[in-house]
Design a protein around this motif. Sequence first.
Motif, PDB file in Angstrom:
ATOM      1  N   THR A 102       0.925  -1.166  -0.017  1.00  0.00           N
ATOM      2  CA  THR A 102      -0.204  -0.021   0.093  1.00  0.00           C
ATOM      3  C   THR A 102       0.652   1.120  -0.185  1.00  0.00           C
ATOM      4  O   THR A 102       0.484   2.437  -0.415  1.00  0.00           O
ATOM      5  CB  THR A 102      -1.038  -0.614   1.093  1.00  0.00           C
ATOM      6  N   LEU A 103       2.362   1.718   0.478  1.00  0.00           N
ATOM      7  CA  LEU A 103       2.930   1.998   0.174  1.00  0.00           C
ATOM      8  C   LEU A 103       3.466   2.716  -0.753  1.00  0.00           C
ATOM      9  O   LEU A 103       4.489   3.666  -1.176  1.00  0.00           O
ATOM     10  CB  LEU A 103       4.279   2.314   1.264  1.00  0.00           C
ATOM     11  N   LEU A 104       3.162   1.570  -2.172  1.00  0.00           N
ATOM     12  CA  LEU A 104       3.387   1.655  -3.632  1.00  0.00           C
ATOM     13  C   LEU A 104       2.475   2.066  -4.098  1.00  0.00           C
ATOM     14  O   LEU A 104       1.756   2.286  -4.081  1.00  0.00           O
ATOM     15  CB  LEU A 104       4.148   0.612  -3.744  1.00  0.00           C
ATOM     16  N   THR A 105       3.302   3.768  -5.339  1.00  0.00           N
ATOM     17  CA  THR A 105       1.908   4.281  -6.481  1.00  0.00           C
ATOM     18  C   THR A 105       1.194   3.047  -7.094  1.00  0.00           C
ATOM     19  O   THR A 105       2.024   2.100  -6.928  1.00  0.00           O
ATOM     20  CB  THR A 105       2.389   5.168  -7.173  1.00  0.00           C
ATOM     21  N   ASP A 106       0.452   3.530  -7.965  1.00  0.00           N
ATOM     22  CA  ASP A 106      -0.093   1.914  -8.699  1.00  0.00           C
ATOM     23  C   ASP A 106       0.825   2.349  -9.765  1.00  0.00           C
ATOM     24  O   ASP A 106       1.379   1.084 -10.748  1.00  0.00           O
ATOM     25  CB  ASP A 106      -1.787   2.397  -9.228  1.00  0.00           C
ATOM     26  N   ASP A 107       1.226   2.814 -10.344  1.00  0.00           N
ATOM     27  CA  ASP A 107       2.519   3.535 -11.706  1.00  0.00           C
ATOM     28  C   ASP A 107       4.026   3.410 -11.045  1.00  0.00           C
ATOM     29  O   ASP A 107       4.660   3.370 -11.448  1.00  0.00           O
ATOM     30  CB  ASP A 107       2.452   4.807 -12.431  1.00  0.00           C
TER      31      ASP A 107
END
Lengths: 451, 196
Positions: free
Chosen positions: B52-57
């Motif tokens: 959840t700490l990672l952006t979708d891109d």
Amino acid sequence: MSHSRFDDPDKLVDTDRGFVSREIFVDPDLYKEELEKVFTRAWLFIGHESLIPKPGDFYTTRMGEESVILCRDKQGIVHAFLNSCRHRGMKVCRYESGNTSLFTCPYHSWTYTTDGKLQGVPHFRTLYEGLDREANSLVSVAKLAIYKGTIWATWDKDAPDFITYLGDAKIHLDQALDCRDGRSGGSEVIGVHKWIFPANWKFAAENFLGDTYHNPSHRSVDLIGIGPSAAAGKKGRRDDELEKAQHVWISFPEGHGVHSAIQPEENEYIESFLDNPVLEQYFRHCFEERKRRLGEQARLLPFVGTIFPNTSYHGRQPRGLCAWHPHSPTSTEGWRFFLVDADAPQEAKDYLRRYYMRYSGPAGMTEQDDMENWLYATAASMGTVARRYPFNYQQSLGAWTKDHHLGGTVSLQITEEIARGYYARWKSYLRGAAWDELLGVGGNLPQRAAE
Amino acid sequence: MAAVLETNAPSPTGSAGLHRTDAYYRLRADIEEFLYSEAELLDERRFRDWLTLLTDDISYFMPIRRNVKFGQHGERENTRTGIGISWFDEDKWTLTKRVDQILTGVHFAEEPLSRVCHMVSNVQIKKVLPSLDDPREVEARCRFLIYQNRVEYETYTFVGKRTDVLRMTDDGWKIARREIILDQNVLLAKNLSVFF
């Protein structure tokens, strides 16, 4: 076998009853014998033409434990030399690749040209009167072969030519090296993984011989799906191109082994690369073109194989060649060369490289589990008691035929016959056998008929 | 001989053009705290929470590093994102697959789970967009030392540099880009089964 405590290779490898001693995977004396008797004689995979396209290009490779320079000289001829100065042994090249006109030894500045000849010797006139430069060239391999872009070499001047050495395994290796649309050759290397793992090199070689039985160790990727249609919802680690095929496991008398498959007569396209419509179209086109070009022969598809002793390939999904370089009885340096068709569309190359990275090697979701197996199988075979108990190689004992158009010893079920053939040949090398025997001429492998 | 190592790396003096105002130090403390809590999630094996700490891109990239001649480092030392083969050059889909795989409980390279300890240090703020007073996107550089111990005797130490692009969202900072520079040529580990 004077310098080994194992005086009789037959006690180590009993292919009739299906036993192989653990000693051959852990013992330092046997390991030294392998370096002397296997790796100085067999043909070894050392690189690919696409790594050295231009005159003066070099790529530093390995044969056995030793560093070797693969180099295209100023005339365009490909050579391979031991990477060690003739004067005091320093590596004359510590770069991985590049372009040069000379290899200069850092130690005393002897220099060698790209064809390996000794050129510069500081204070030559005053210190080295009469020095025979020719005799002090870099040590060259005895034979070198370029086959569909791949480069192979042997230290044995009496070795047969490479095609003879390949024998009937050739057509299977071809399926990995040829263009997806059936044209001959045409691959390029898009990258190389190099990593060290604490396991005997033969675990890796055997894994690719056609050990289909180890499939359960990849259950985690099969559950989550990482193949070229995974984003489209397919489970598994590759597309199921072979779902209707007759799988074949073949042991060749030279020690090679492959797992390939023969598609049914109608040989219909099976959807793949569903994640991307452009790729789906492209691979469908390749399939049709290959079928048109090769006809009946297009039914043969590759899965995996090992060319004796330490070169393995993955034929389609993913696609590449591995060299399993020995470091010690219990340590191996894996090199994986990833292949694509040089003239494939950029979009296909980009998809494939991403798929290869998530599948293969130390960062690959599939192969991480292989490395875990090889490590702990090696570690748990080192004990005094463990060594008393040979590994069991009795799977599908006797269930094979020699009466098959693909040649070799063919099994139609998952089998360790290939491993038995491989270790029987390994035993011949350790005995220092003549090339006739190493090639299996004269029928040194078992002759029983299939039951 | 005066010679300059040509590299693509940002200027080593760092944070050029960023005035050492209160806003700068507050931002750096904020980013450090984020990176430490991220490390904590990984070390606590809260992999789903980590995702959840990672952006979708997100772009997650670890090049393979090569031994090249002096003067060629900038051009040839590291493999490039988007071209050929690296250790990692992947997106959130693939990272999510890696987490899914560990959570199957039958990914034997991580079953039993490794003990992993992430150390993060030398945090530098390299770039702030649009401004220090309104930081929406930050390029932060750091050093990492990751210790992995598995089963009984297997131990690996991964040391290197990281350049992260962090983006402010409604849920706080997220990682939009991560470049991991591992200081090894031949990988001295059997696997890269830890997150960096």
